[in-house]
Design a protein around this motif. Structure first.
Motif, PDB file in Angstrom:
ATOM      1  N   MET A 125       0.832  -1.206   0.000  1.00  0.00           N
ATOM      2  CA  MET A 125       0.000   0.000   0.000  1.00  0.00           C
ATOM      3  C   MET A 125       0.864   1.253   0.000  1.00  0.00           C
ATOM      4  N   ALA A 126       0.464   2.196  -0.827  1.00  0.00           N
ATOM      5  CA  ALA A 126       1.068   3.524  -0.818  1.00  0.00           C
ATOM      6  C   ALA A 126       0.203   4.486  -0.009  1.00  0.00           C
ATOM      7  N   GLY A 127      -1.016   4.080   0.293  1.00  0.00           N
ATOM      8  CA  GLY A 127      -1.956   4.935   1.019  1.00  0.00           C
ATOM      9  C   GLY A 127      -1.735   4.896   2.519  1.00  0.00           C
ATOM     10  N   PHE A 128      -0.795   5.720   2.963  1.00  0.00           N
ATOM     11  CA  PHE A 128      -0.500   5.829   4.394  1.00  0.00           C
ATOM     12  C   PHE A 128       0.063   7.215   4.651  1.00  0.00           C
ATOM     13  N   ASP A 129       0.077   7.597   5.911  1.00  0.00           N
ATOM     14  CA  ASP A 129       0.554   8.908   6.333  1.00  0.00           C
ATOM     15  C   ASP A 129       1.985   8.756   6.854  1.00  0.00           C
ATOM     16  N   SER A 130       2.960   9.132   6.035  1.00  0.00           N
ATOM     17  CA  SER A 130       4.359   8.939   6.428  1.00  0.00           C
ATOM     18  C   SER A 130       4.751   9.846   7.596  1.00  0.00           C
ATOM     19  N   ASP A 131       4.179  11.041   7.677  1.00  0.00           N
ATOM     20  CA  ASP A 131       4.486  11.916   8.815  1.00  0.00           C
ATOM     21  C   ASP A 131       4.007  11.288  10.121  1.00  0.00           C
ATOM     22  N   LYS A 132       2.815  10.722  10.094  1.00  0.00           N
ATOM     23  CA  LYS A 132       2.297  10.063  11.293  1.00  0.00           C
ATOM     24  C   LYS A 132       3.161   8.854  11.640  1.00  0.00           C
ATOM     25  N   ALA A 133       3.539   8.066  10.626  1.00  0.00           N
ATOM     26  CA  ALA A 133       4.375   6.886  10.861  1.00  0.00           C
ATOM     27  C   ALA A 133       5.699   7.288  11.495  1.00  0.00           C
ATOM     28  N   ARG A 134       6.288   8.356  10.980  1.00  0.00           N
ATOM     29  CA  ARG A 134       7.571   8.832  11.506  1.00  0.00           C
ATOM     30  C   ARG A 134       7.419   9.227  12.978  1.00  0.00           C
ATOM     31  N   ILE A 149       2.381  -2.928   4.099  1.00  0.00           N
ATOM     32  CA  ILE A 149       2.000  -4.214   3.534  1.00  0.00           C
ATOM     33  C   ILE A 149       1.028  -4.922   4.471  1.00  0.00           C
ATOM     34  N   ALA A 150      -0.066  -5.413   3.901  1.00  0.00           N
ATOM     35  CA  ALA A 150      -0.964  -6.309   4.626  1.00  0.00           C
ATOM     36  C   ALA A 150      -0.592  -7.724   4.214  1.00  0.00           C
ATOM     37  N   LEU A 151      -0.589  -8.645   5.167  1.00  0.00           N
ATOM     38  CA  LEU A 151      -0.158 -10.018   4.918  1.00  0.00           C
ATOM     39  C   LEU A 151      -1.136 -10.988   5.560  1.00  0.00           C
ATOM     40  N   GLY A 152      -1.471 -12.033   4.814  1.00  0.00           N
ATOM     41  CA  GLY A 152      -2.317 -13.060   5.394  1.00  0.00           C
ATOM     42  C   GLY A 152      -2.717 -14.130   4.410  1.00  0.00           C
ATOM     43  N   TYR A 153      -3.543 -15.041   4.895  1.00  0.00           N
ATOM     44  CA  TYR A 153      -4.164 -16.055   4.047  1.00  0.00           C
ATOM     45  C   TYR A 153      -5.379 -15.416   3.379  1.00  0.00           C
ATOM     46  N   LEU A 154      -5.772 -15.959   2.238  1.00  0.00           N
ATOM     47  CA  LEU A 154      -6.935 -15.418   1.544  1.00  0.00           C
ATOM     48  C   LEU A 154      -8.182 -15.525   2.408  1.00  0.00           C
ATOM     49  N   GLY A 155      -9.004 -14.493   2.328  1.00  0.00           N
ATOM     50  CA  GLY A 155     -10.263 -14.474   3.043  1.00  0.00           C
ATOM     51  C   GLY A 155     -11.418 -14.465   2.066  1.00  0.00           C
ATOM     52  N   ASP A 156     -12.597 -14.303   2.583  1.00  0.00           N
ATOM     53  CA  ASP A 156     -13.820 -14.283   1.783  1.00  0.00           C
ATOM     54  C   ASP A 156     -14.109 -12.844   1.361  1.00  0.00           C
ATOM     55  N   PRO A 157     -14.172 -12.582   0.044  1.00  0.00           N
ATOM     56  CA  PRO A 157     -14.458 -11.216  -0.409  1.00  0.00           C
ATOM     57  C   PRO A 157     -15.794 -10.670   0.118  1.00  0.00           C
TER      58      PRO A 157
END
Length: 190
Positions: A125-134, A149-157
């Motif tokens: 994901m590029a959709g994040f607030d880098s200032d807040k993260a910093r 990055i979100a990570l996991g096993y596939l879920g139900d759409p």
């Protein structure tokens, strides 16, 4: 896709629907080991990761809080969230490392193929607030925050909000190779 490319490359996908199934610690460790095996300029390995599983609720919530609202809607279901960073300078001489983001891409590419081999999926994901993260993680200025990055096993759409569910069901498309290989005609590559 081509019959020639590796099945894990063909299978790679960036879903938004994740199962709440916990990821085994050995598998998470294998992902970071795969990342560490990536090539990098001068073997600098400029990548760094901040990650948390839902079991580490405080850090998980901190990472989740850095995402834009749209990404929070679906990423909160992923059992692991990561932040990917790069060191801006070479450790050996403190010169600017112009290749750090490229090298991080290789590391995440390795991680992605390893994940796919274990039936895990990553969604960068590029959709994040880098200032807040910093601020939240007290990240020094000599590091770039590149992606989450979100990570996991596939879920139900069906667990996704309707507008996101529609995005999840779109057919995967890629540019044809004649649109990415330069033969002297820049207009062809657009």
């Amino acid at each position: 896709m081509s019959q020639i490319i590796h099945e894990f490359i063909d299978k790679r996908w960036s879903p938004r629907a994740f199962s709440n199934r916990e990821i085994e610690v050995e598998k998470i460790n294998a992902l970071f080991e795969a990342a560490s095996c990536a090539a990098s300029c001068f073997n600098e390995q400029p990548w760094r990761f901040i990650y948390a599983s839902k079991e580490y609720a405080e850090r998980y919530d901190q990472l989740l809080s850095c995402l834009v609202e749209f990404n929070k809607l679906w990423a909160r279901n992923a059992p692991v969230i990561m932040m990917a960073l790069t060191s801006k300078k070479f450790a050996q001489n403190q010169k600017i490392n112009h290749y750090a983001r490229h090298d991080l891409g290789l590391a995440i590419g390795n991680m992605t193929i390893q994940a796919t081999s274990m039936n895990l999926y990553l969604h960068q994901m590029a959709g994040f607030d880098s200032d807040k993260a910093r601020e939240v993680f007290d990240i020094p200025d000599d590091f770039d925050i590149v992606s989450m990055i979100a990570l996991g096993y596939l879920g139900d759409p069906k667990q996704l909000p309707e507008n996101i569910r529609e995005m999840e069901s779109k057919e995967r498309s890629r540019r044809s190779t004649d649109k990415i290989i330069f033969d002297g005609n820049w207009e062809q590559l657009k």
